[in-house]
Design an enzyme around this catalytic site. Structure first.
Site, PDB file in Angstrom:
ATOM      1  N   GLU A   1       9.079 -57.094  85.357  1.00 15.86           N
ATOM      2  CA  GLU A   1       8.405 -57.523  86.589  1.00 15.86           C
ATOM      3  C   GLU A   1       6.898 -57.654  86.357  1.00 15.86           C
ATOM      4  O   GLU A   1       6.278 -58.615  86.785  1.00 15.86           O
ATOM      5  CB  GLU A   1       8.676 -56.539  87.729  1.00 15.86           C
ATOM      6  CG  GLU A   1      10.081 -56.617  88.295  1.00 15.86           C
ATOM      7  CD  GLU A   1      10.478 -58.023  88.678  1.00 15.86           C
ATOM      8  OE1 GLU A   1       9.678 -58.736  89.333  1.00 15.86           O
ATOM      9  OE2 GLU A   1      11.577 -58.439  88.301  1.00 15.86           O
TER      10      GLU A   1
ATOM     11  N   HIS B   1       5.846 -66.577  89.196  1.00 11.94           N
ATOM     12  CA  HIS B   1       6.510 -65.334  88.779  1.00 11.94           C
ATOM     13  C   HIS B   1       7.955 -65.637  88.345  1.00 11.94           C
ATOM     14  O   HIS B   1       8.404 -65.160  87.297  1.00 11.94           O
ATOM     15  CB  HIS B   1       6.477 -64.351  89.955  1.00 11.94           C
ATOM     16  CG  HIS B   1       7.254 -63.083  89.733  1.00 11.94           C
ATOM     17  ND1 HIS B   1       6.652 -61.895  89.382  1.00 11.94           N
ATOM     18  CD2 HIS B   1       8.574 -62.824  89.824  1.00 11.94           C
ATOM     19  CE1 HIS B   1       7.589 -60.961  89.271  1.00 11.94           C
ATOM     20  NE2 HIS B   1       8.760 -61.499  89.527  1.00 11.94           N
ATOM     21  N   GLU B   2       8.657 -66.441  89.132  1.00 13.59           N
ATOM     22  CA  GLU B   2      10.064 -66.741  88.811  1.00 13.59           C
ATOM     23  C   GLU B   2      10.176 -67.593  87.550  1.00 13.59           C
ATOM     24  O   GLU B   2      11.039 -67.361  86.707  1.00 13.59           O
ATOM     25  CB  GLU B   2      10.746 -67.441  89.994  1.00 13.59           C
ATOM     26  CG  GLU B   2      10.775 -66.616  91.281  1.00 13.59           C
ATOM     27  CD  GLU B   2      11.270 -65.203  91.072  1.00 13.59           C
ATOM     28  OE1 GLU B   2      12.047 -64.973  90.136  1.00 13.59           O
ATOM     29  OE2 GLU B   2      10.863 -64.313  91.850  1.00 13.59           O
TER      30      GLU B   2
ATOM     31  N   HIS C   1       9.829 -65.410  84.660  1.00  6.31           N
ATOM     32  CA  HIS C   1      11.087 -64.748  84.278  1.00  6.31           C
ATOM     33  C   HIS C   1      11.923 -65.663  83.385  1.00  6.31           C
ATOM     34  O   HIS C   1      12.515 -65.213  82.405  1.00  6.31           O
ATOM     35  CB  HIS C   1      11.919 -64.413  85.524  1.00  6.31           C
ATOM     36  CG  HIS C   1      11.541 -63.118  86.185  1.00  6.31           C
ATOM     37  ND1 HIS C   1      11.386 -61.947  85.486  1.00  6.31           N
ATOM     38  CD2 HIS C   1      11.302 -62.807  87.479  1.00  6.31           C
ATOM     39  CE1 HIS C   1      11.058 -60.973  86.325  1.00  6.31           C
ATOM     40  NE2 HIS C   1      10.992 -61.473  87.545  1.00  6.31           N
TER      41      HIS C   1
HETATM   42 ZN   LIG Z   1      10.608 -60.630  89.356  1.00  8.20          ZN
END
Ligand SMILES: [Zn+2]
Ligand SMILES: [Zn+2]
Length: 442
Positions: free
Chosen positions: A206, A127-128, A131
């Protein structure tokens, strides 16, 4: 949002020096935004990492975390390995920063390392890295700074109108009254509207990072299960993370489950889990978008990404040893314990009101006042004892969880839930300290 900014600038310009200055006001507004952005871009990352108390680590400090980051960099095609940071914080969370992949960083808390198995850790790191790959921190910084500029200008406009109102002549009449009313309306509504836009952008980013994580790991259940654990953790207590940093984290540490709706930077955690678990055996962007449409009745992933990928990507098998046996589960806790000890000489304690307090070892004070309830808490330390000749110091554990106390030499000694030995050696002076089990331990 840019329109709001220019509109506000125009209004401020006219308020200061009449309608002729409107264009200058607009130019000034854009200039203010650019200036704020330059400061944030040059210094923002360092400030954020410092605020979070993040410490940079090398591969040897935590090989498993390092390997997971490298795997996700390979899977995402990022092209550069971000710096890896660890934050001393018992709550499980993570965030990523950096305008460019070459100058980016991933930060995870010690609580995350302790709570997650490998697949879950991979889901969070995915997830990071998502980003970073999607350039989210650059984008959100741009939008966030614009929000800041709008708030400043709206405030300025409101002050100017009040000032003008005070010395306004009767000659202006109704037209001027209308202009004043419009300006006040603008200065009140613009920041609100800008905030709503900011939050909506943040929530979409997100979801996109969740989709990236599923795609990079090819295992949506890893992130789903990690989010579930984090949600359960924050459902029980408030996070200790800094308020300013809250929007950055994978799960908003302030209000993980309660935060819903338009005024939240994060989508509801339960909804994110539900989407990940509705991907029907697929792990690709197409699968995520289908699951998202099923639950929220709209698409979230860009048409270009969807058509580039084309078909569904099959889910991989869970990694062997996914459910660690108790003795294996204890191992990472000990590794983290060493790391925390090396990173910072802090004594961690929990006030009976639930607030976590960090005391620099060797502070020389006997008690610390809790910032929330005002209670004085004794600083835990090893006591001298005559009863055992080979270990003149002893420490009585309060429970069976994470604990730290001060050695005679002033250095912090950390005990993990897995610590079961009768003696612990101070990492600084080497003194042996007898550890007496506390009430909560078996
Ligand atoms: Zn996030
Ligand atoms: Zn010592």
């Amino acid at each position: 949002m840019g329109v709001l900014l220019v509109l506000l600038g125009t209004a401020v310009g006219s308020a200061v020096a009449g309608p002729d200055a409107a264009a200058w006001g607009a130019l000034g507004a854009v200039g203010l935004w650019g200036g704020l952005w330059a400061v944030a871009a040059l210094q923002g990352d360092r400030i954020l990492l410092a605020t979070a108390g993040a410490r940079r680590i090398e591969k040897r400090d935590h090989p498993q975390l390092w390997n997971v980051v490298e795997e996700m960099v390979l899977a995402s095609g990022l092209g550069a390995v971000p710096e890896v940071y660890i934050i001393d914080d018992p709550s499980p969370n993570a965030f990523a920063i950096g305008r460019k992949p070459e100058r980016s960083a991933v930060a995870v808390t010690t609580g995350l390392l302790r709570l997650m198995n490998r697949d879950e850790l991979q889901g969070v790191v995915g997830h990071e890295v998502g980003h970073i790959k999607n350039r989210d921190s650059a984008f959100m910084m741009l939008v966030g700074v614009m929000l800041g500029a709008i708030v400043i200008l709206a405030d300025l406009l409101l002050r100017l109108m009040r000032f003008r109102d005070g010395r306004r002549s009767r000659a202006g009449g109704q037209v001027q009254a209308l202009v004043v009313l419009l300006a006040i309306l603008l200065s009140v509504l613009a920041p609100l509207l800008a905030r709503l836009i900011y939050f909506a952008c943040s929530r979409r980013r997100e979801y996109l990072a969740d989709a990236s994580s599923a795609r990079f790991t090819r295992y949506p259940e890893g992130l789903a299960s990690a989010l579930e654990k984090m949600g359960a953790f924050y459902g029980r207590r408030q996070g200790t993370a800094h308020r300013v940093l809250a929007p950055l984290y994978i799960v908003n540490p302030m209000t993980a489950l309660a935060a819903t709706g338009l005024l939240s930077t994060h989508p509801p955690t339960e909804e994110r889990i539900r989407i990940l678990r509705s991907m029907g055996g697929g792990a690709g962007y197409v699968d995520y978008d289908a699951a998202f449409r099923k639950i929220l009745r709209r698409s979230v992933i860009g048409a270009r990404t969807l058509s580039a990928e084309g078909a569904s990507v099959p889910v991989r098998a869970p990694q062997p040893g996914e459910a660690p046996r108790p003795e294996e589960a204890a191992a990472p806790a000990v590794a983290t314990l060493d790391l925390v000890g090396r990173l910072r000489g802090l004594v961690f304690m929990t006030c009976p009101c639930g607030v976590g307090i960090q005391v620099p070892a060797g502070l020389g004070r006997d008690a610390i006042r809790c910032p929330r309830c005002g209670r004085d808490n004794p600083v835990p330390r090893a006591r001298e004892t005559e009863s055992i000749p080979e270990a003149p110091l002893e420490y009585r554990r309060a429970g069976a969880g994470w604990e730290s106390f001060q050695c005679r030499c002033g250095h912090a000694v950390h005990l993990s839930p897995a610590f079961a030995a009768p003696l612990v050696a101070c990492p600084a002076c080497g003194r042996k300290i007898r550890v007496i089990p506390g009430a909560g331990s078996s």
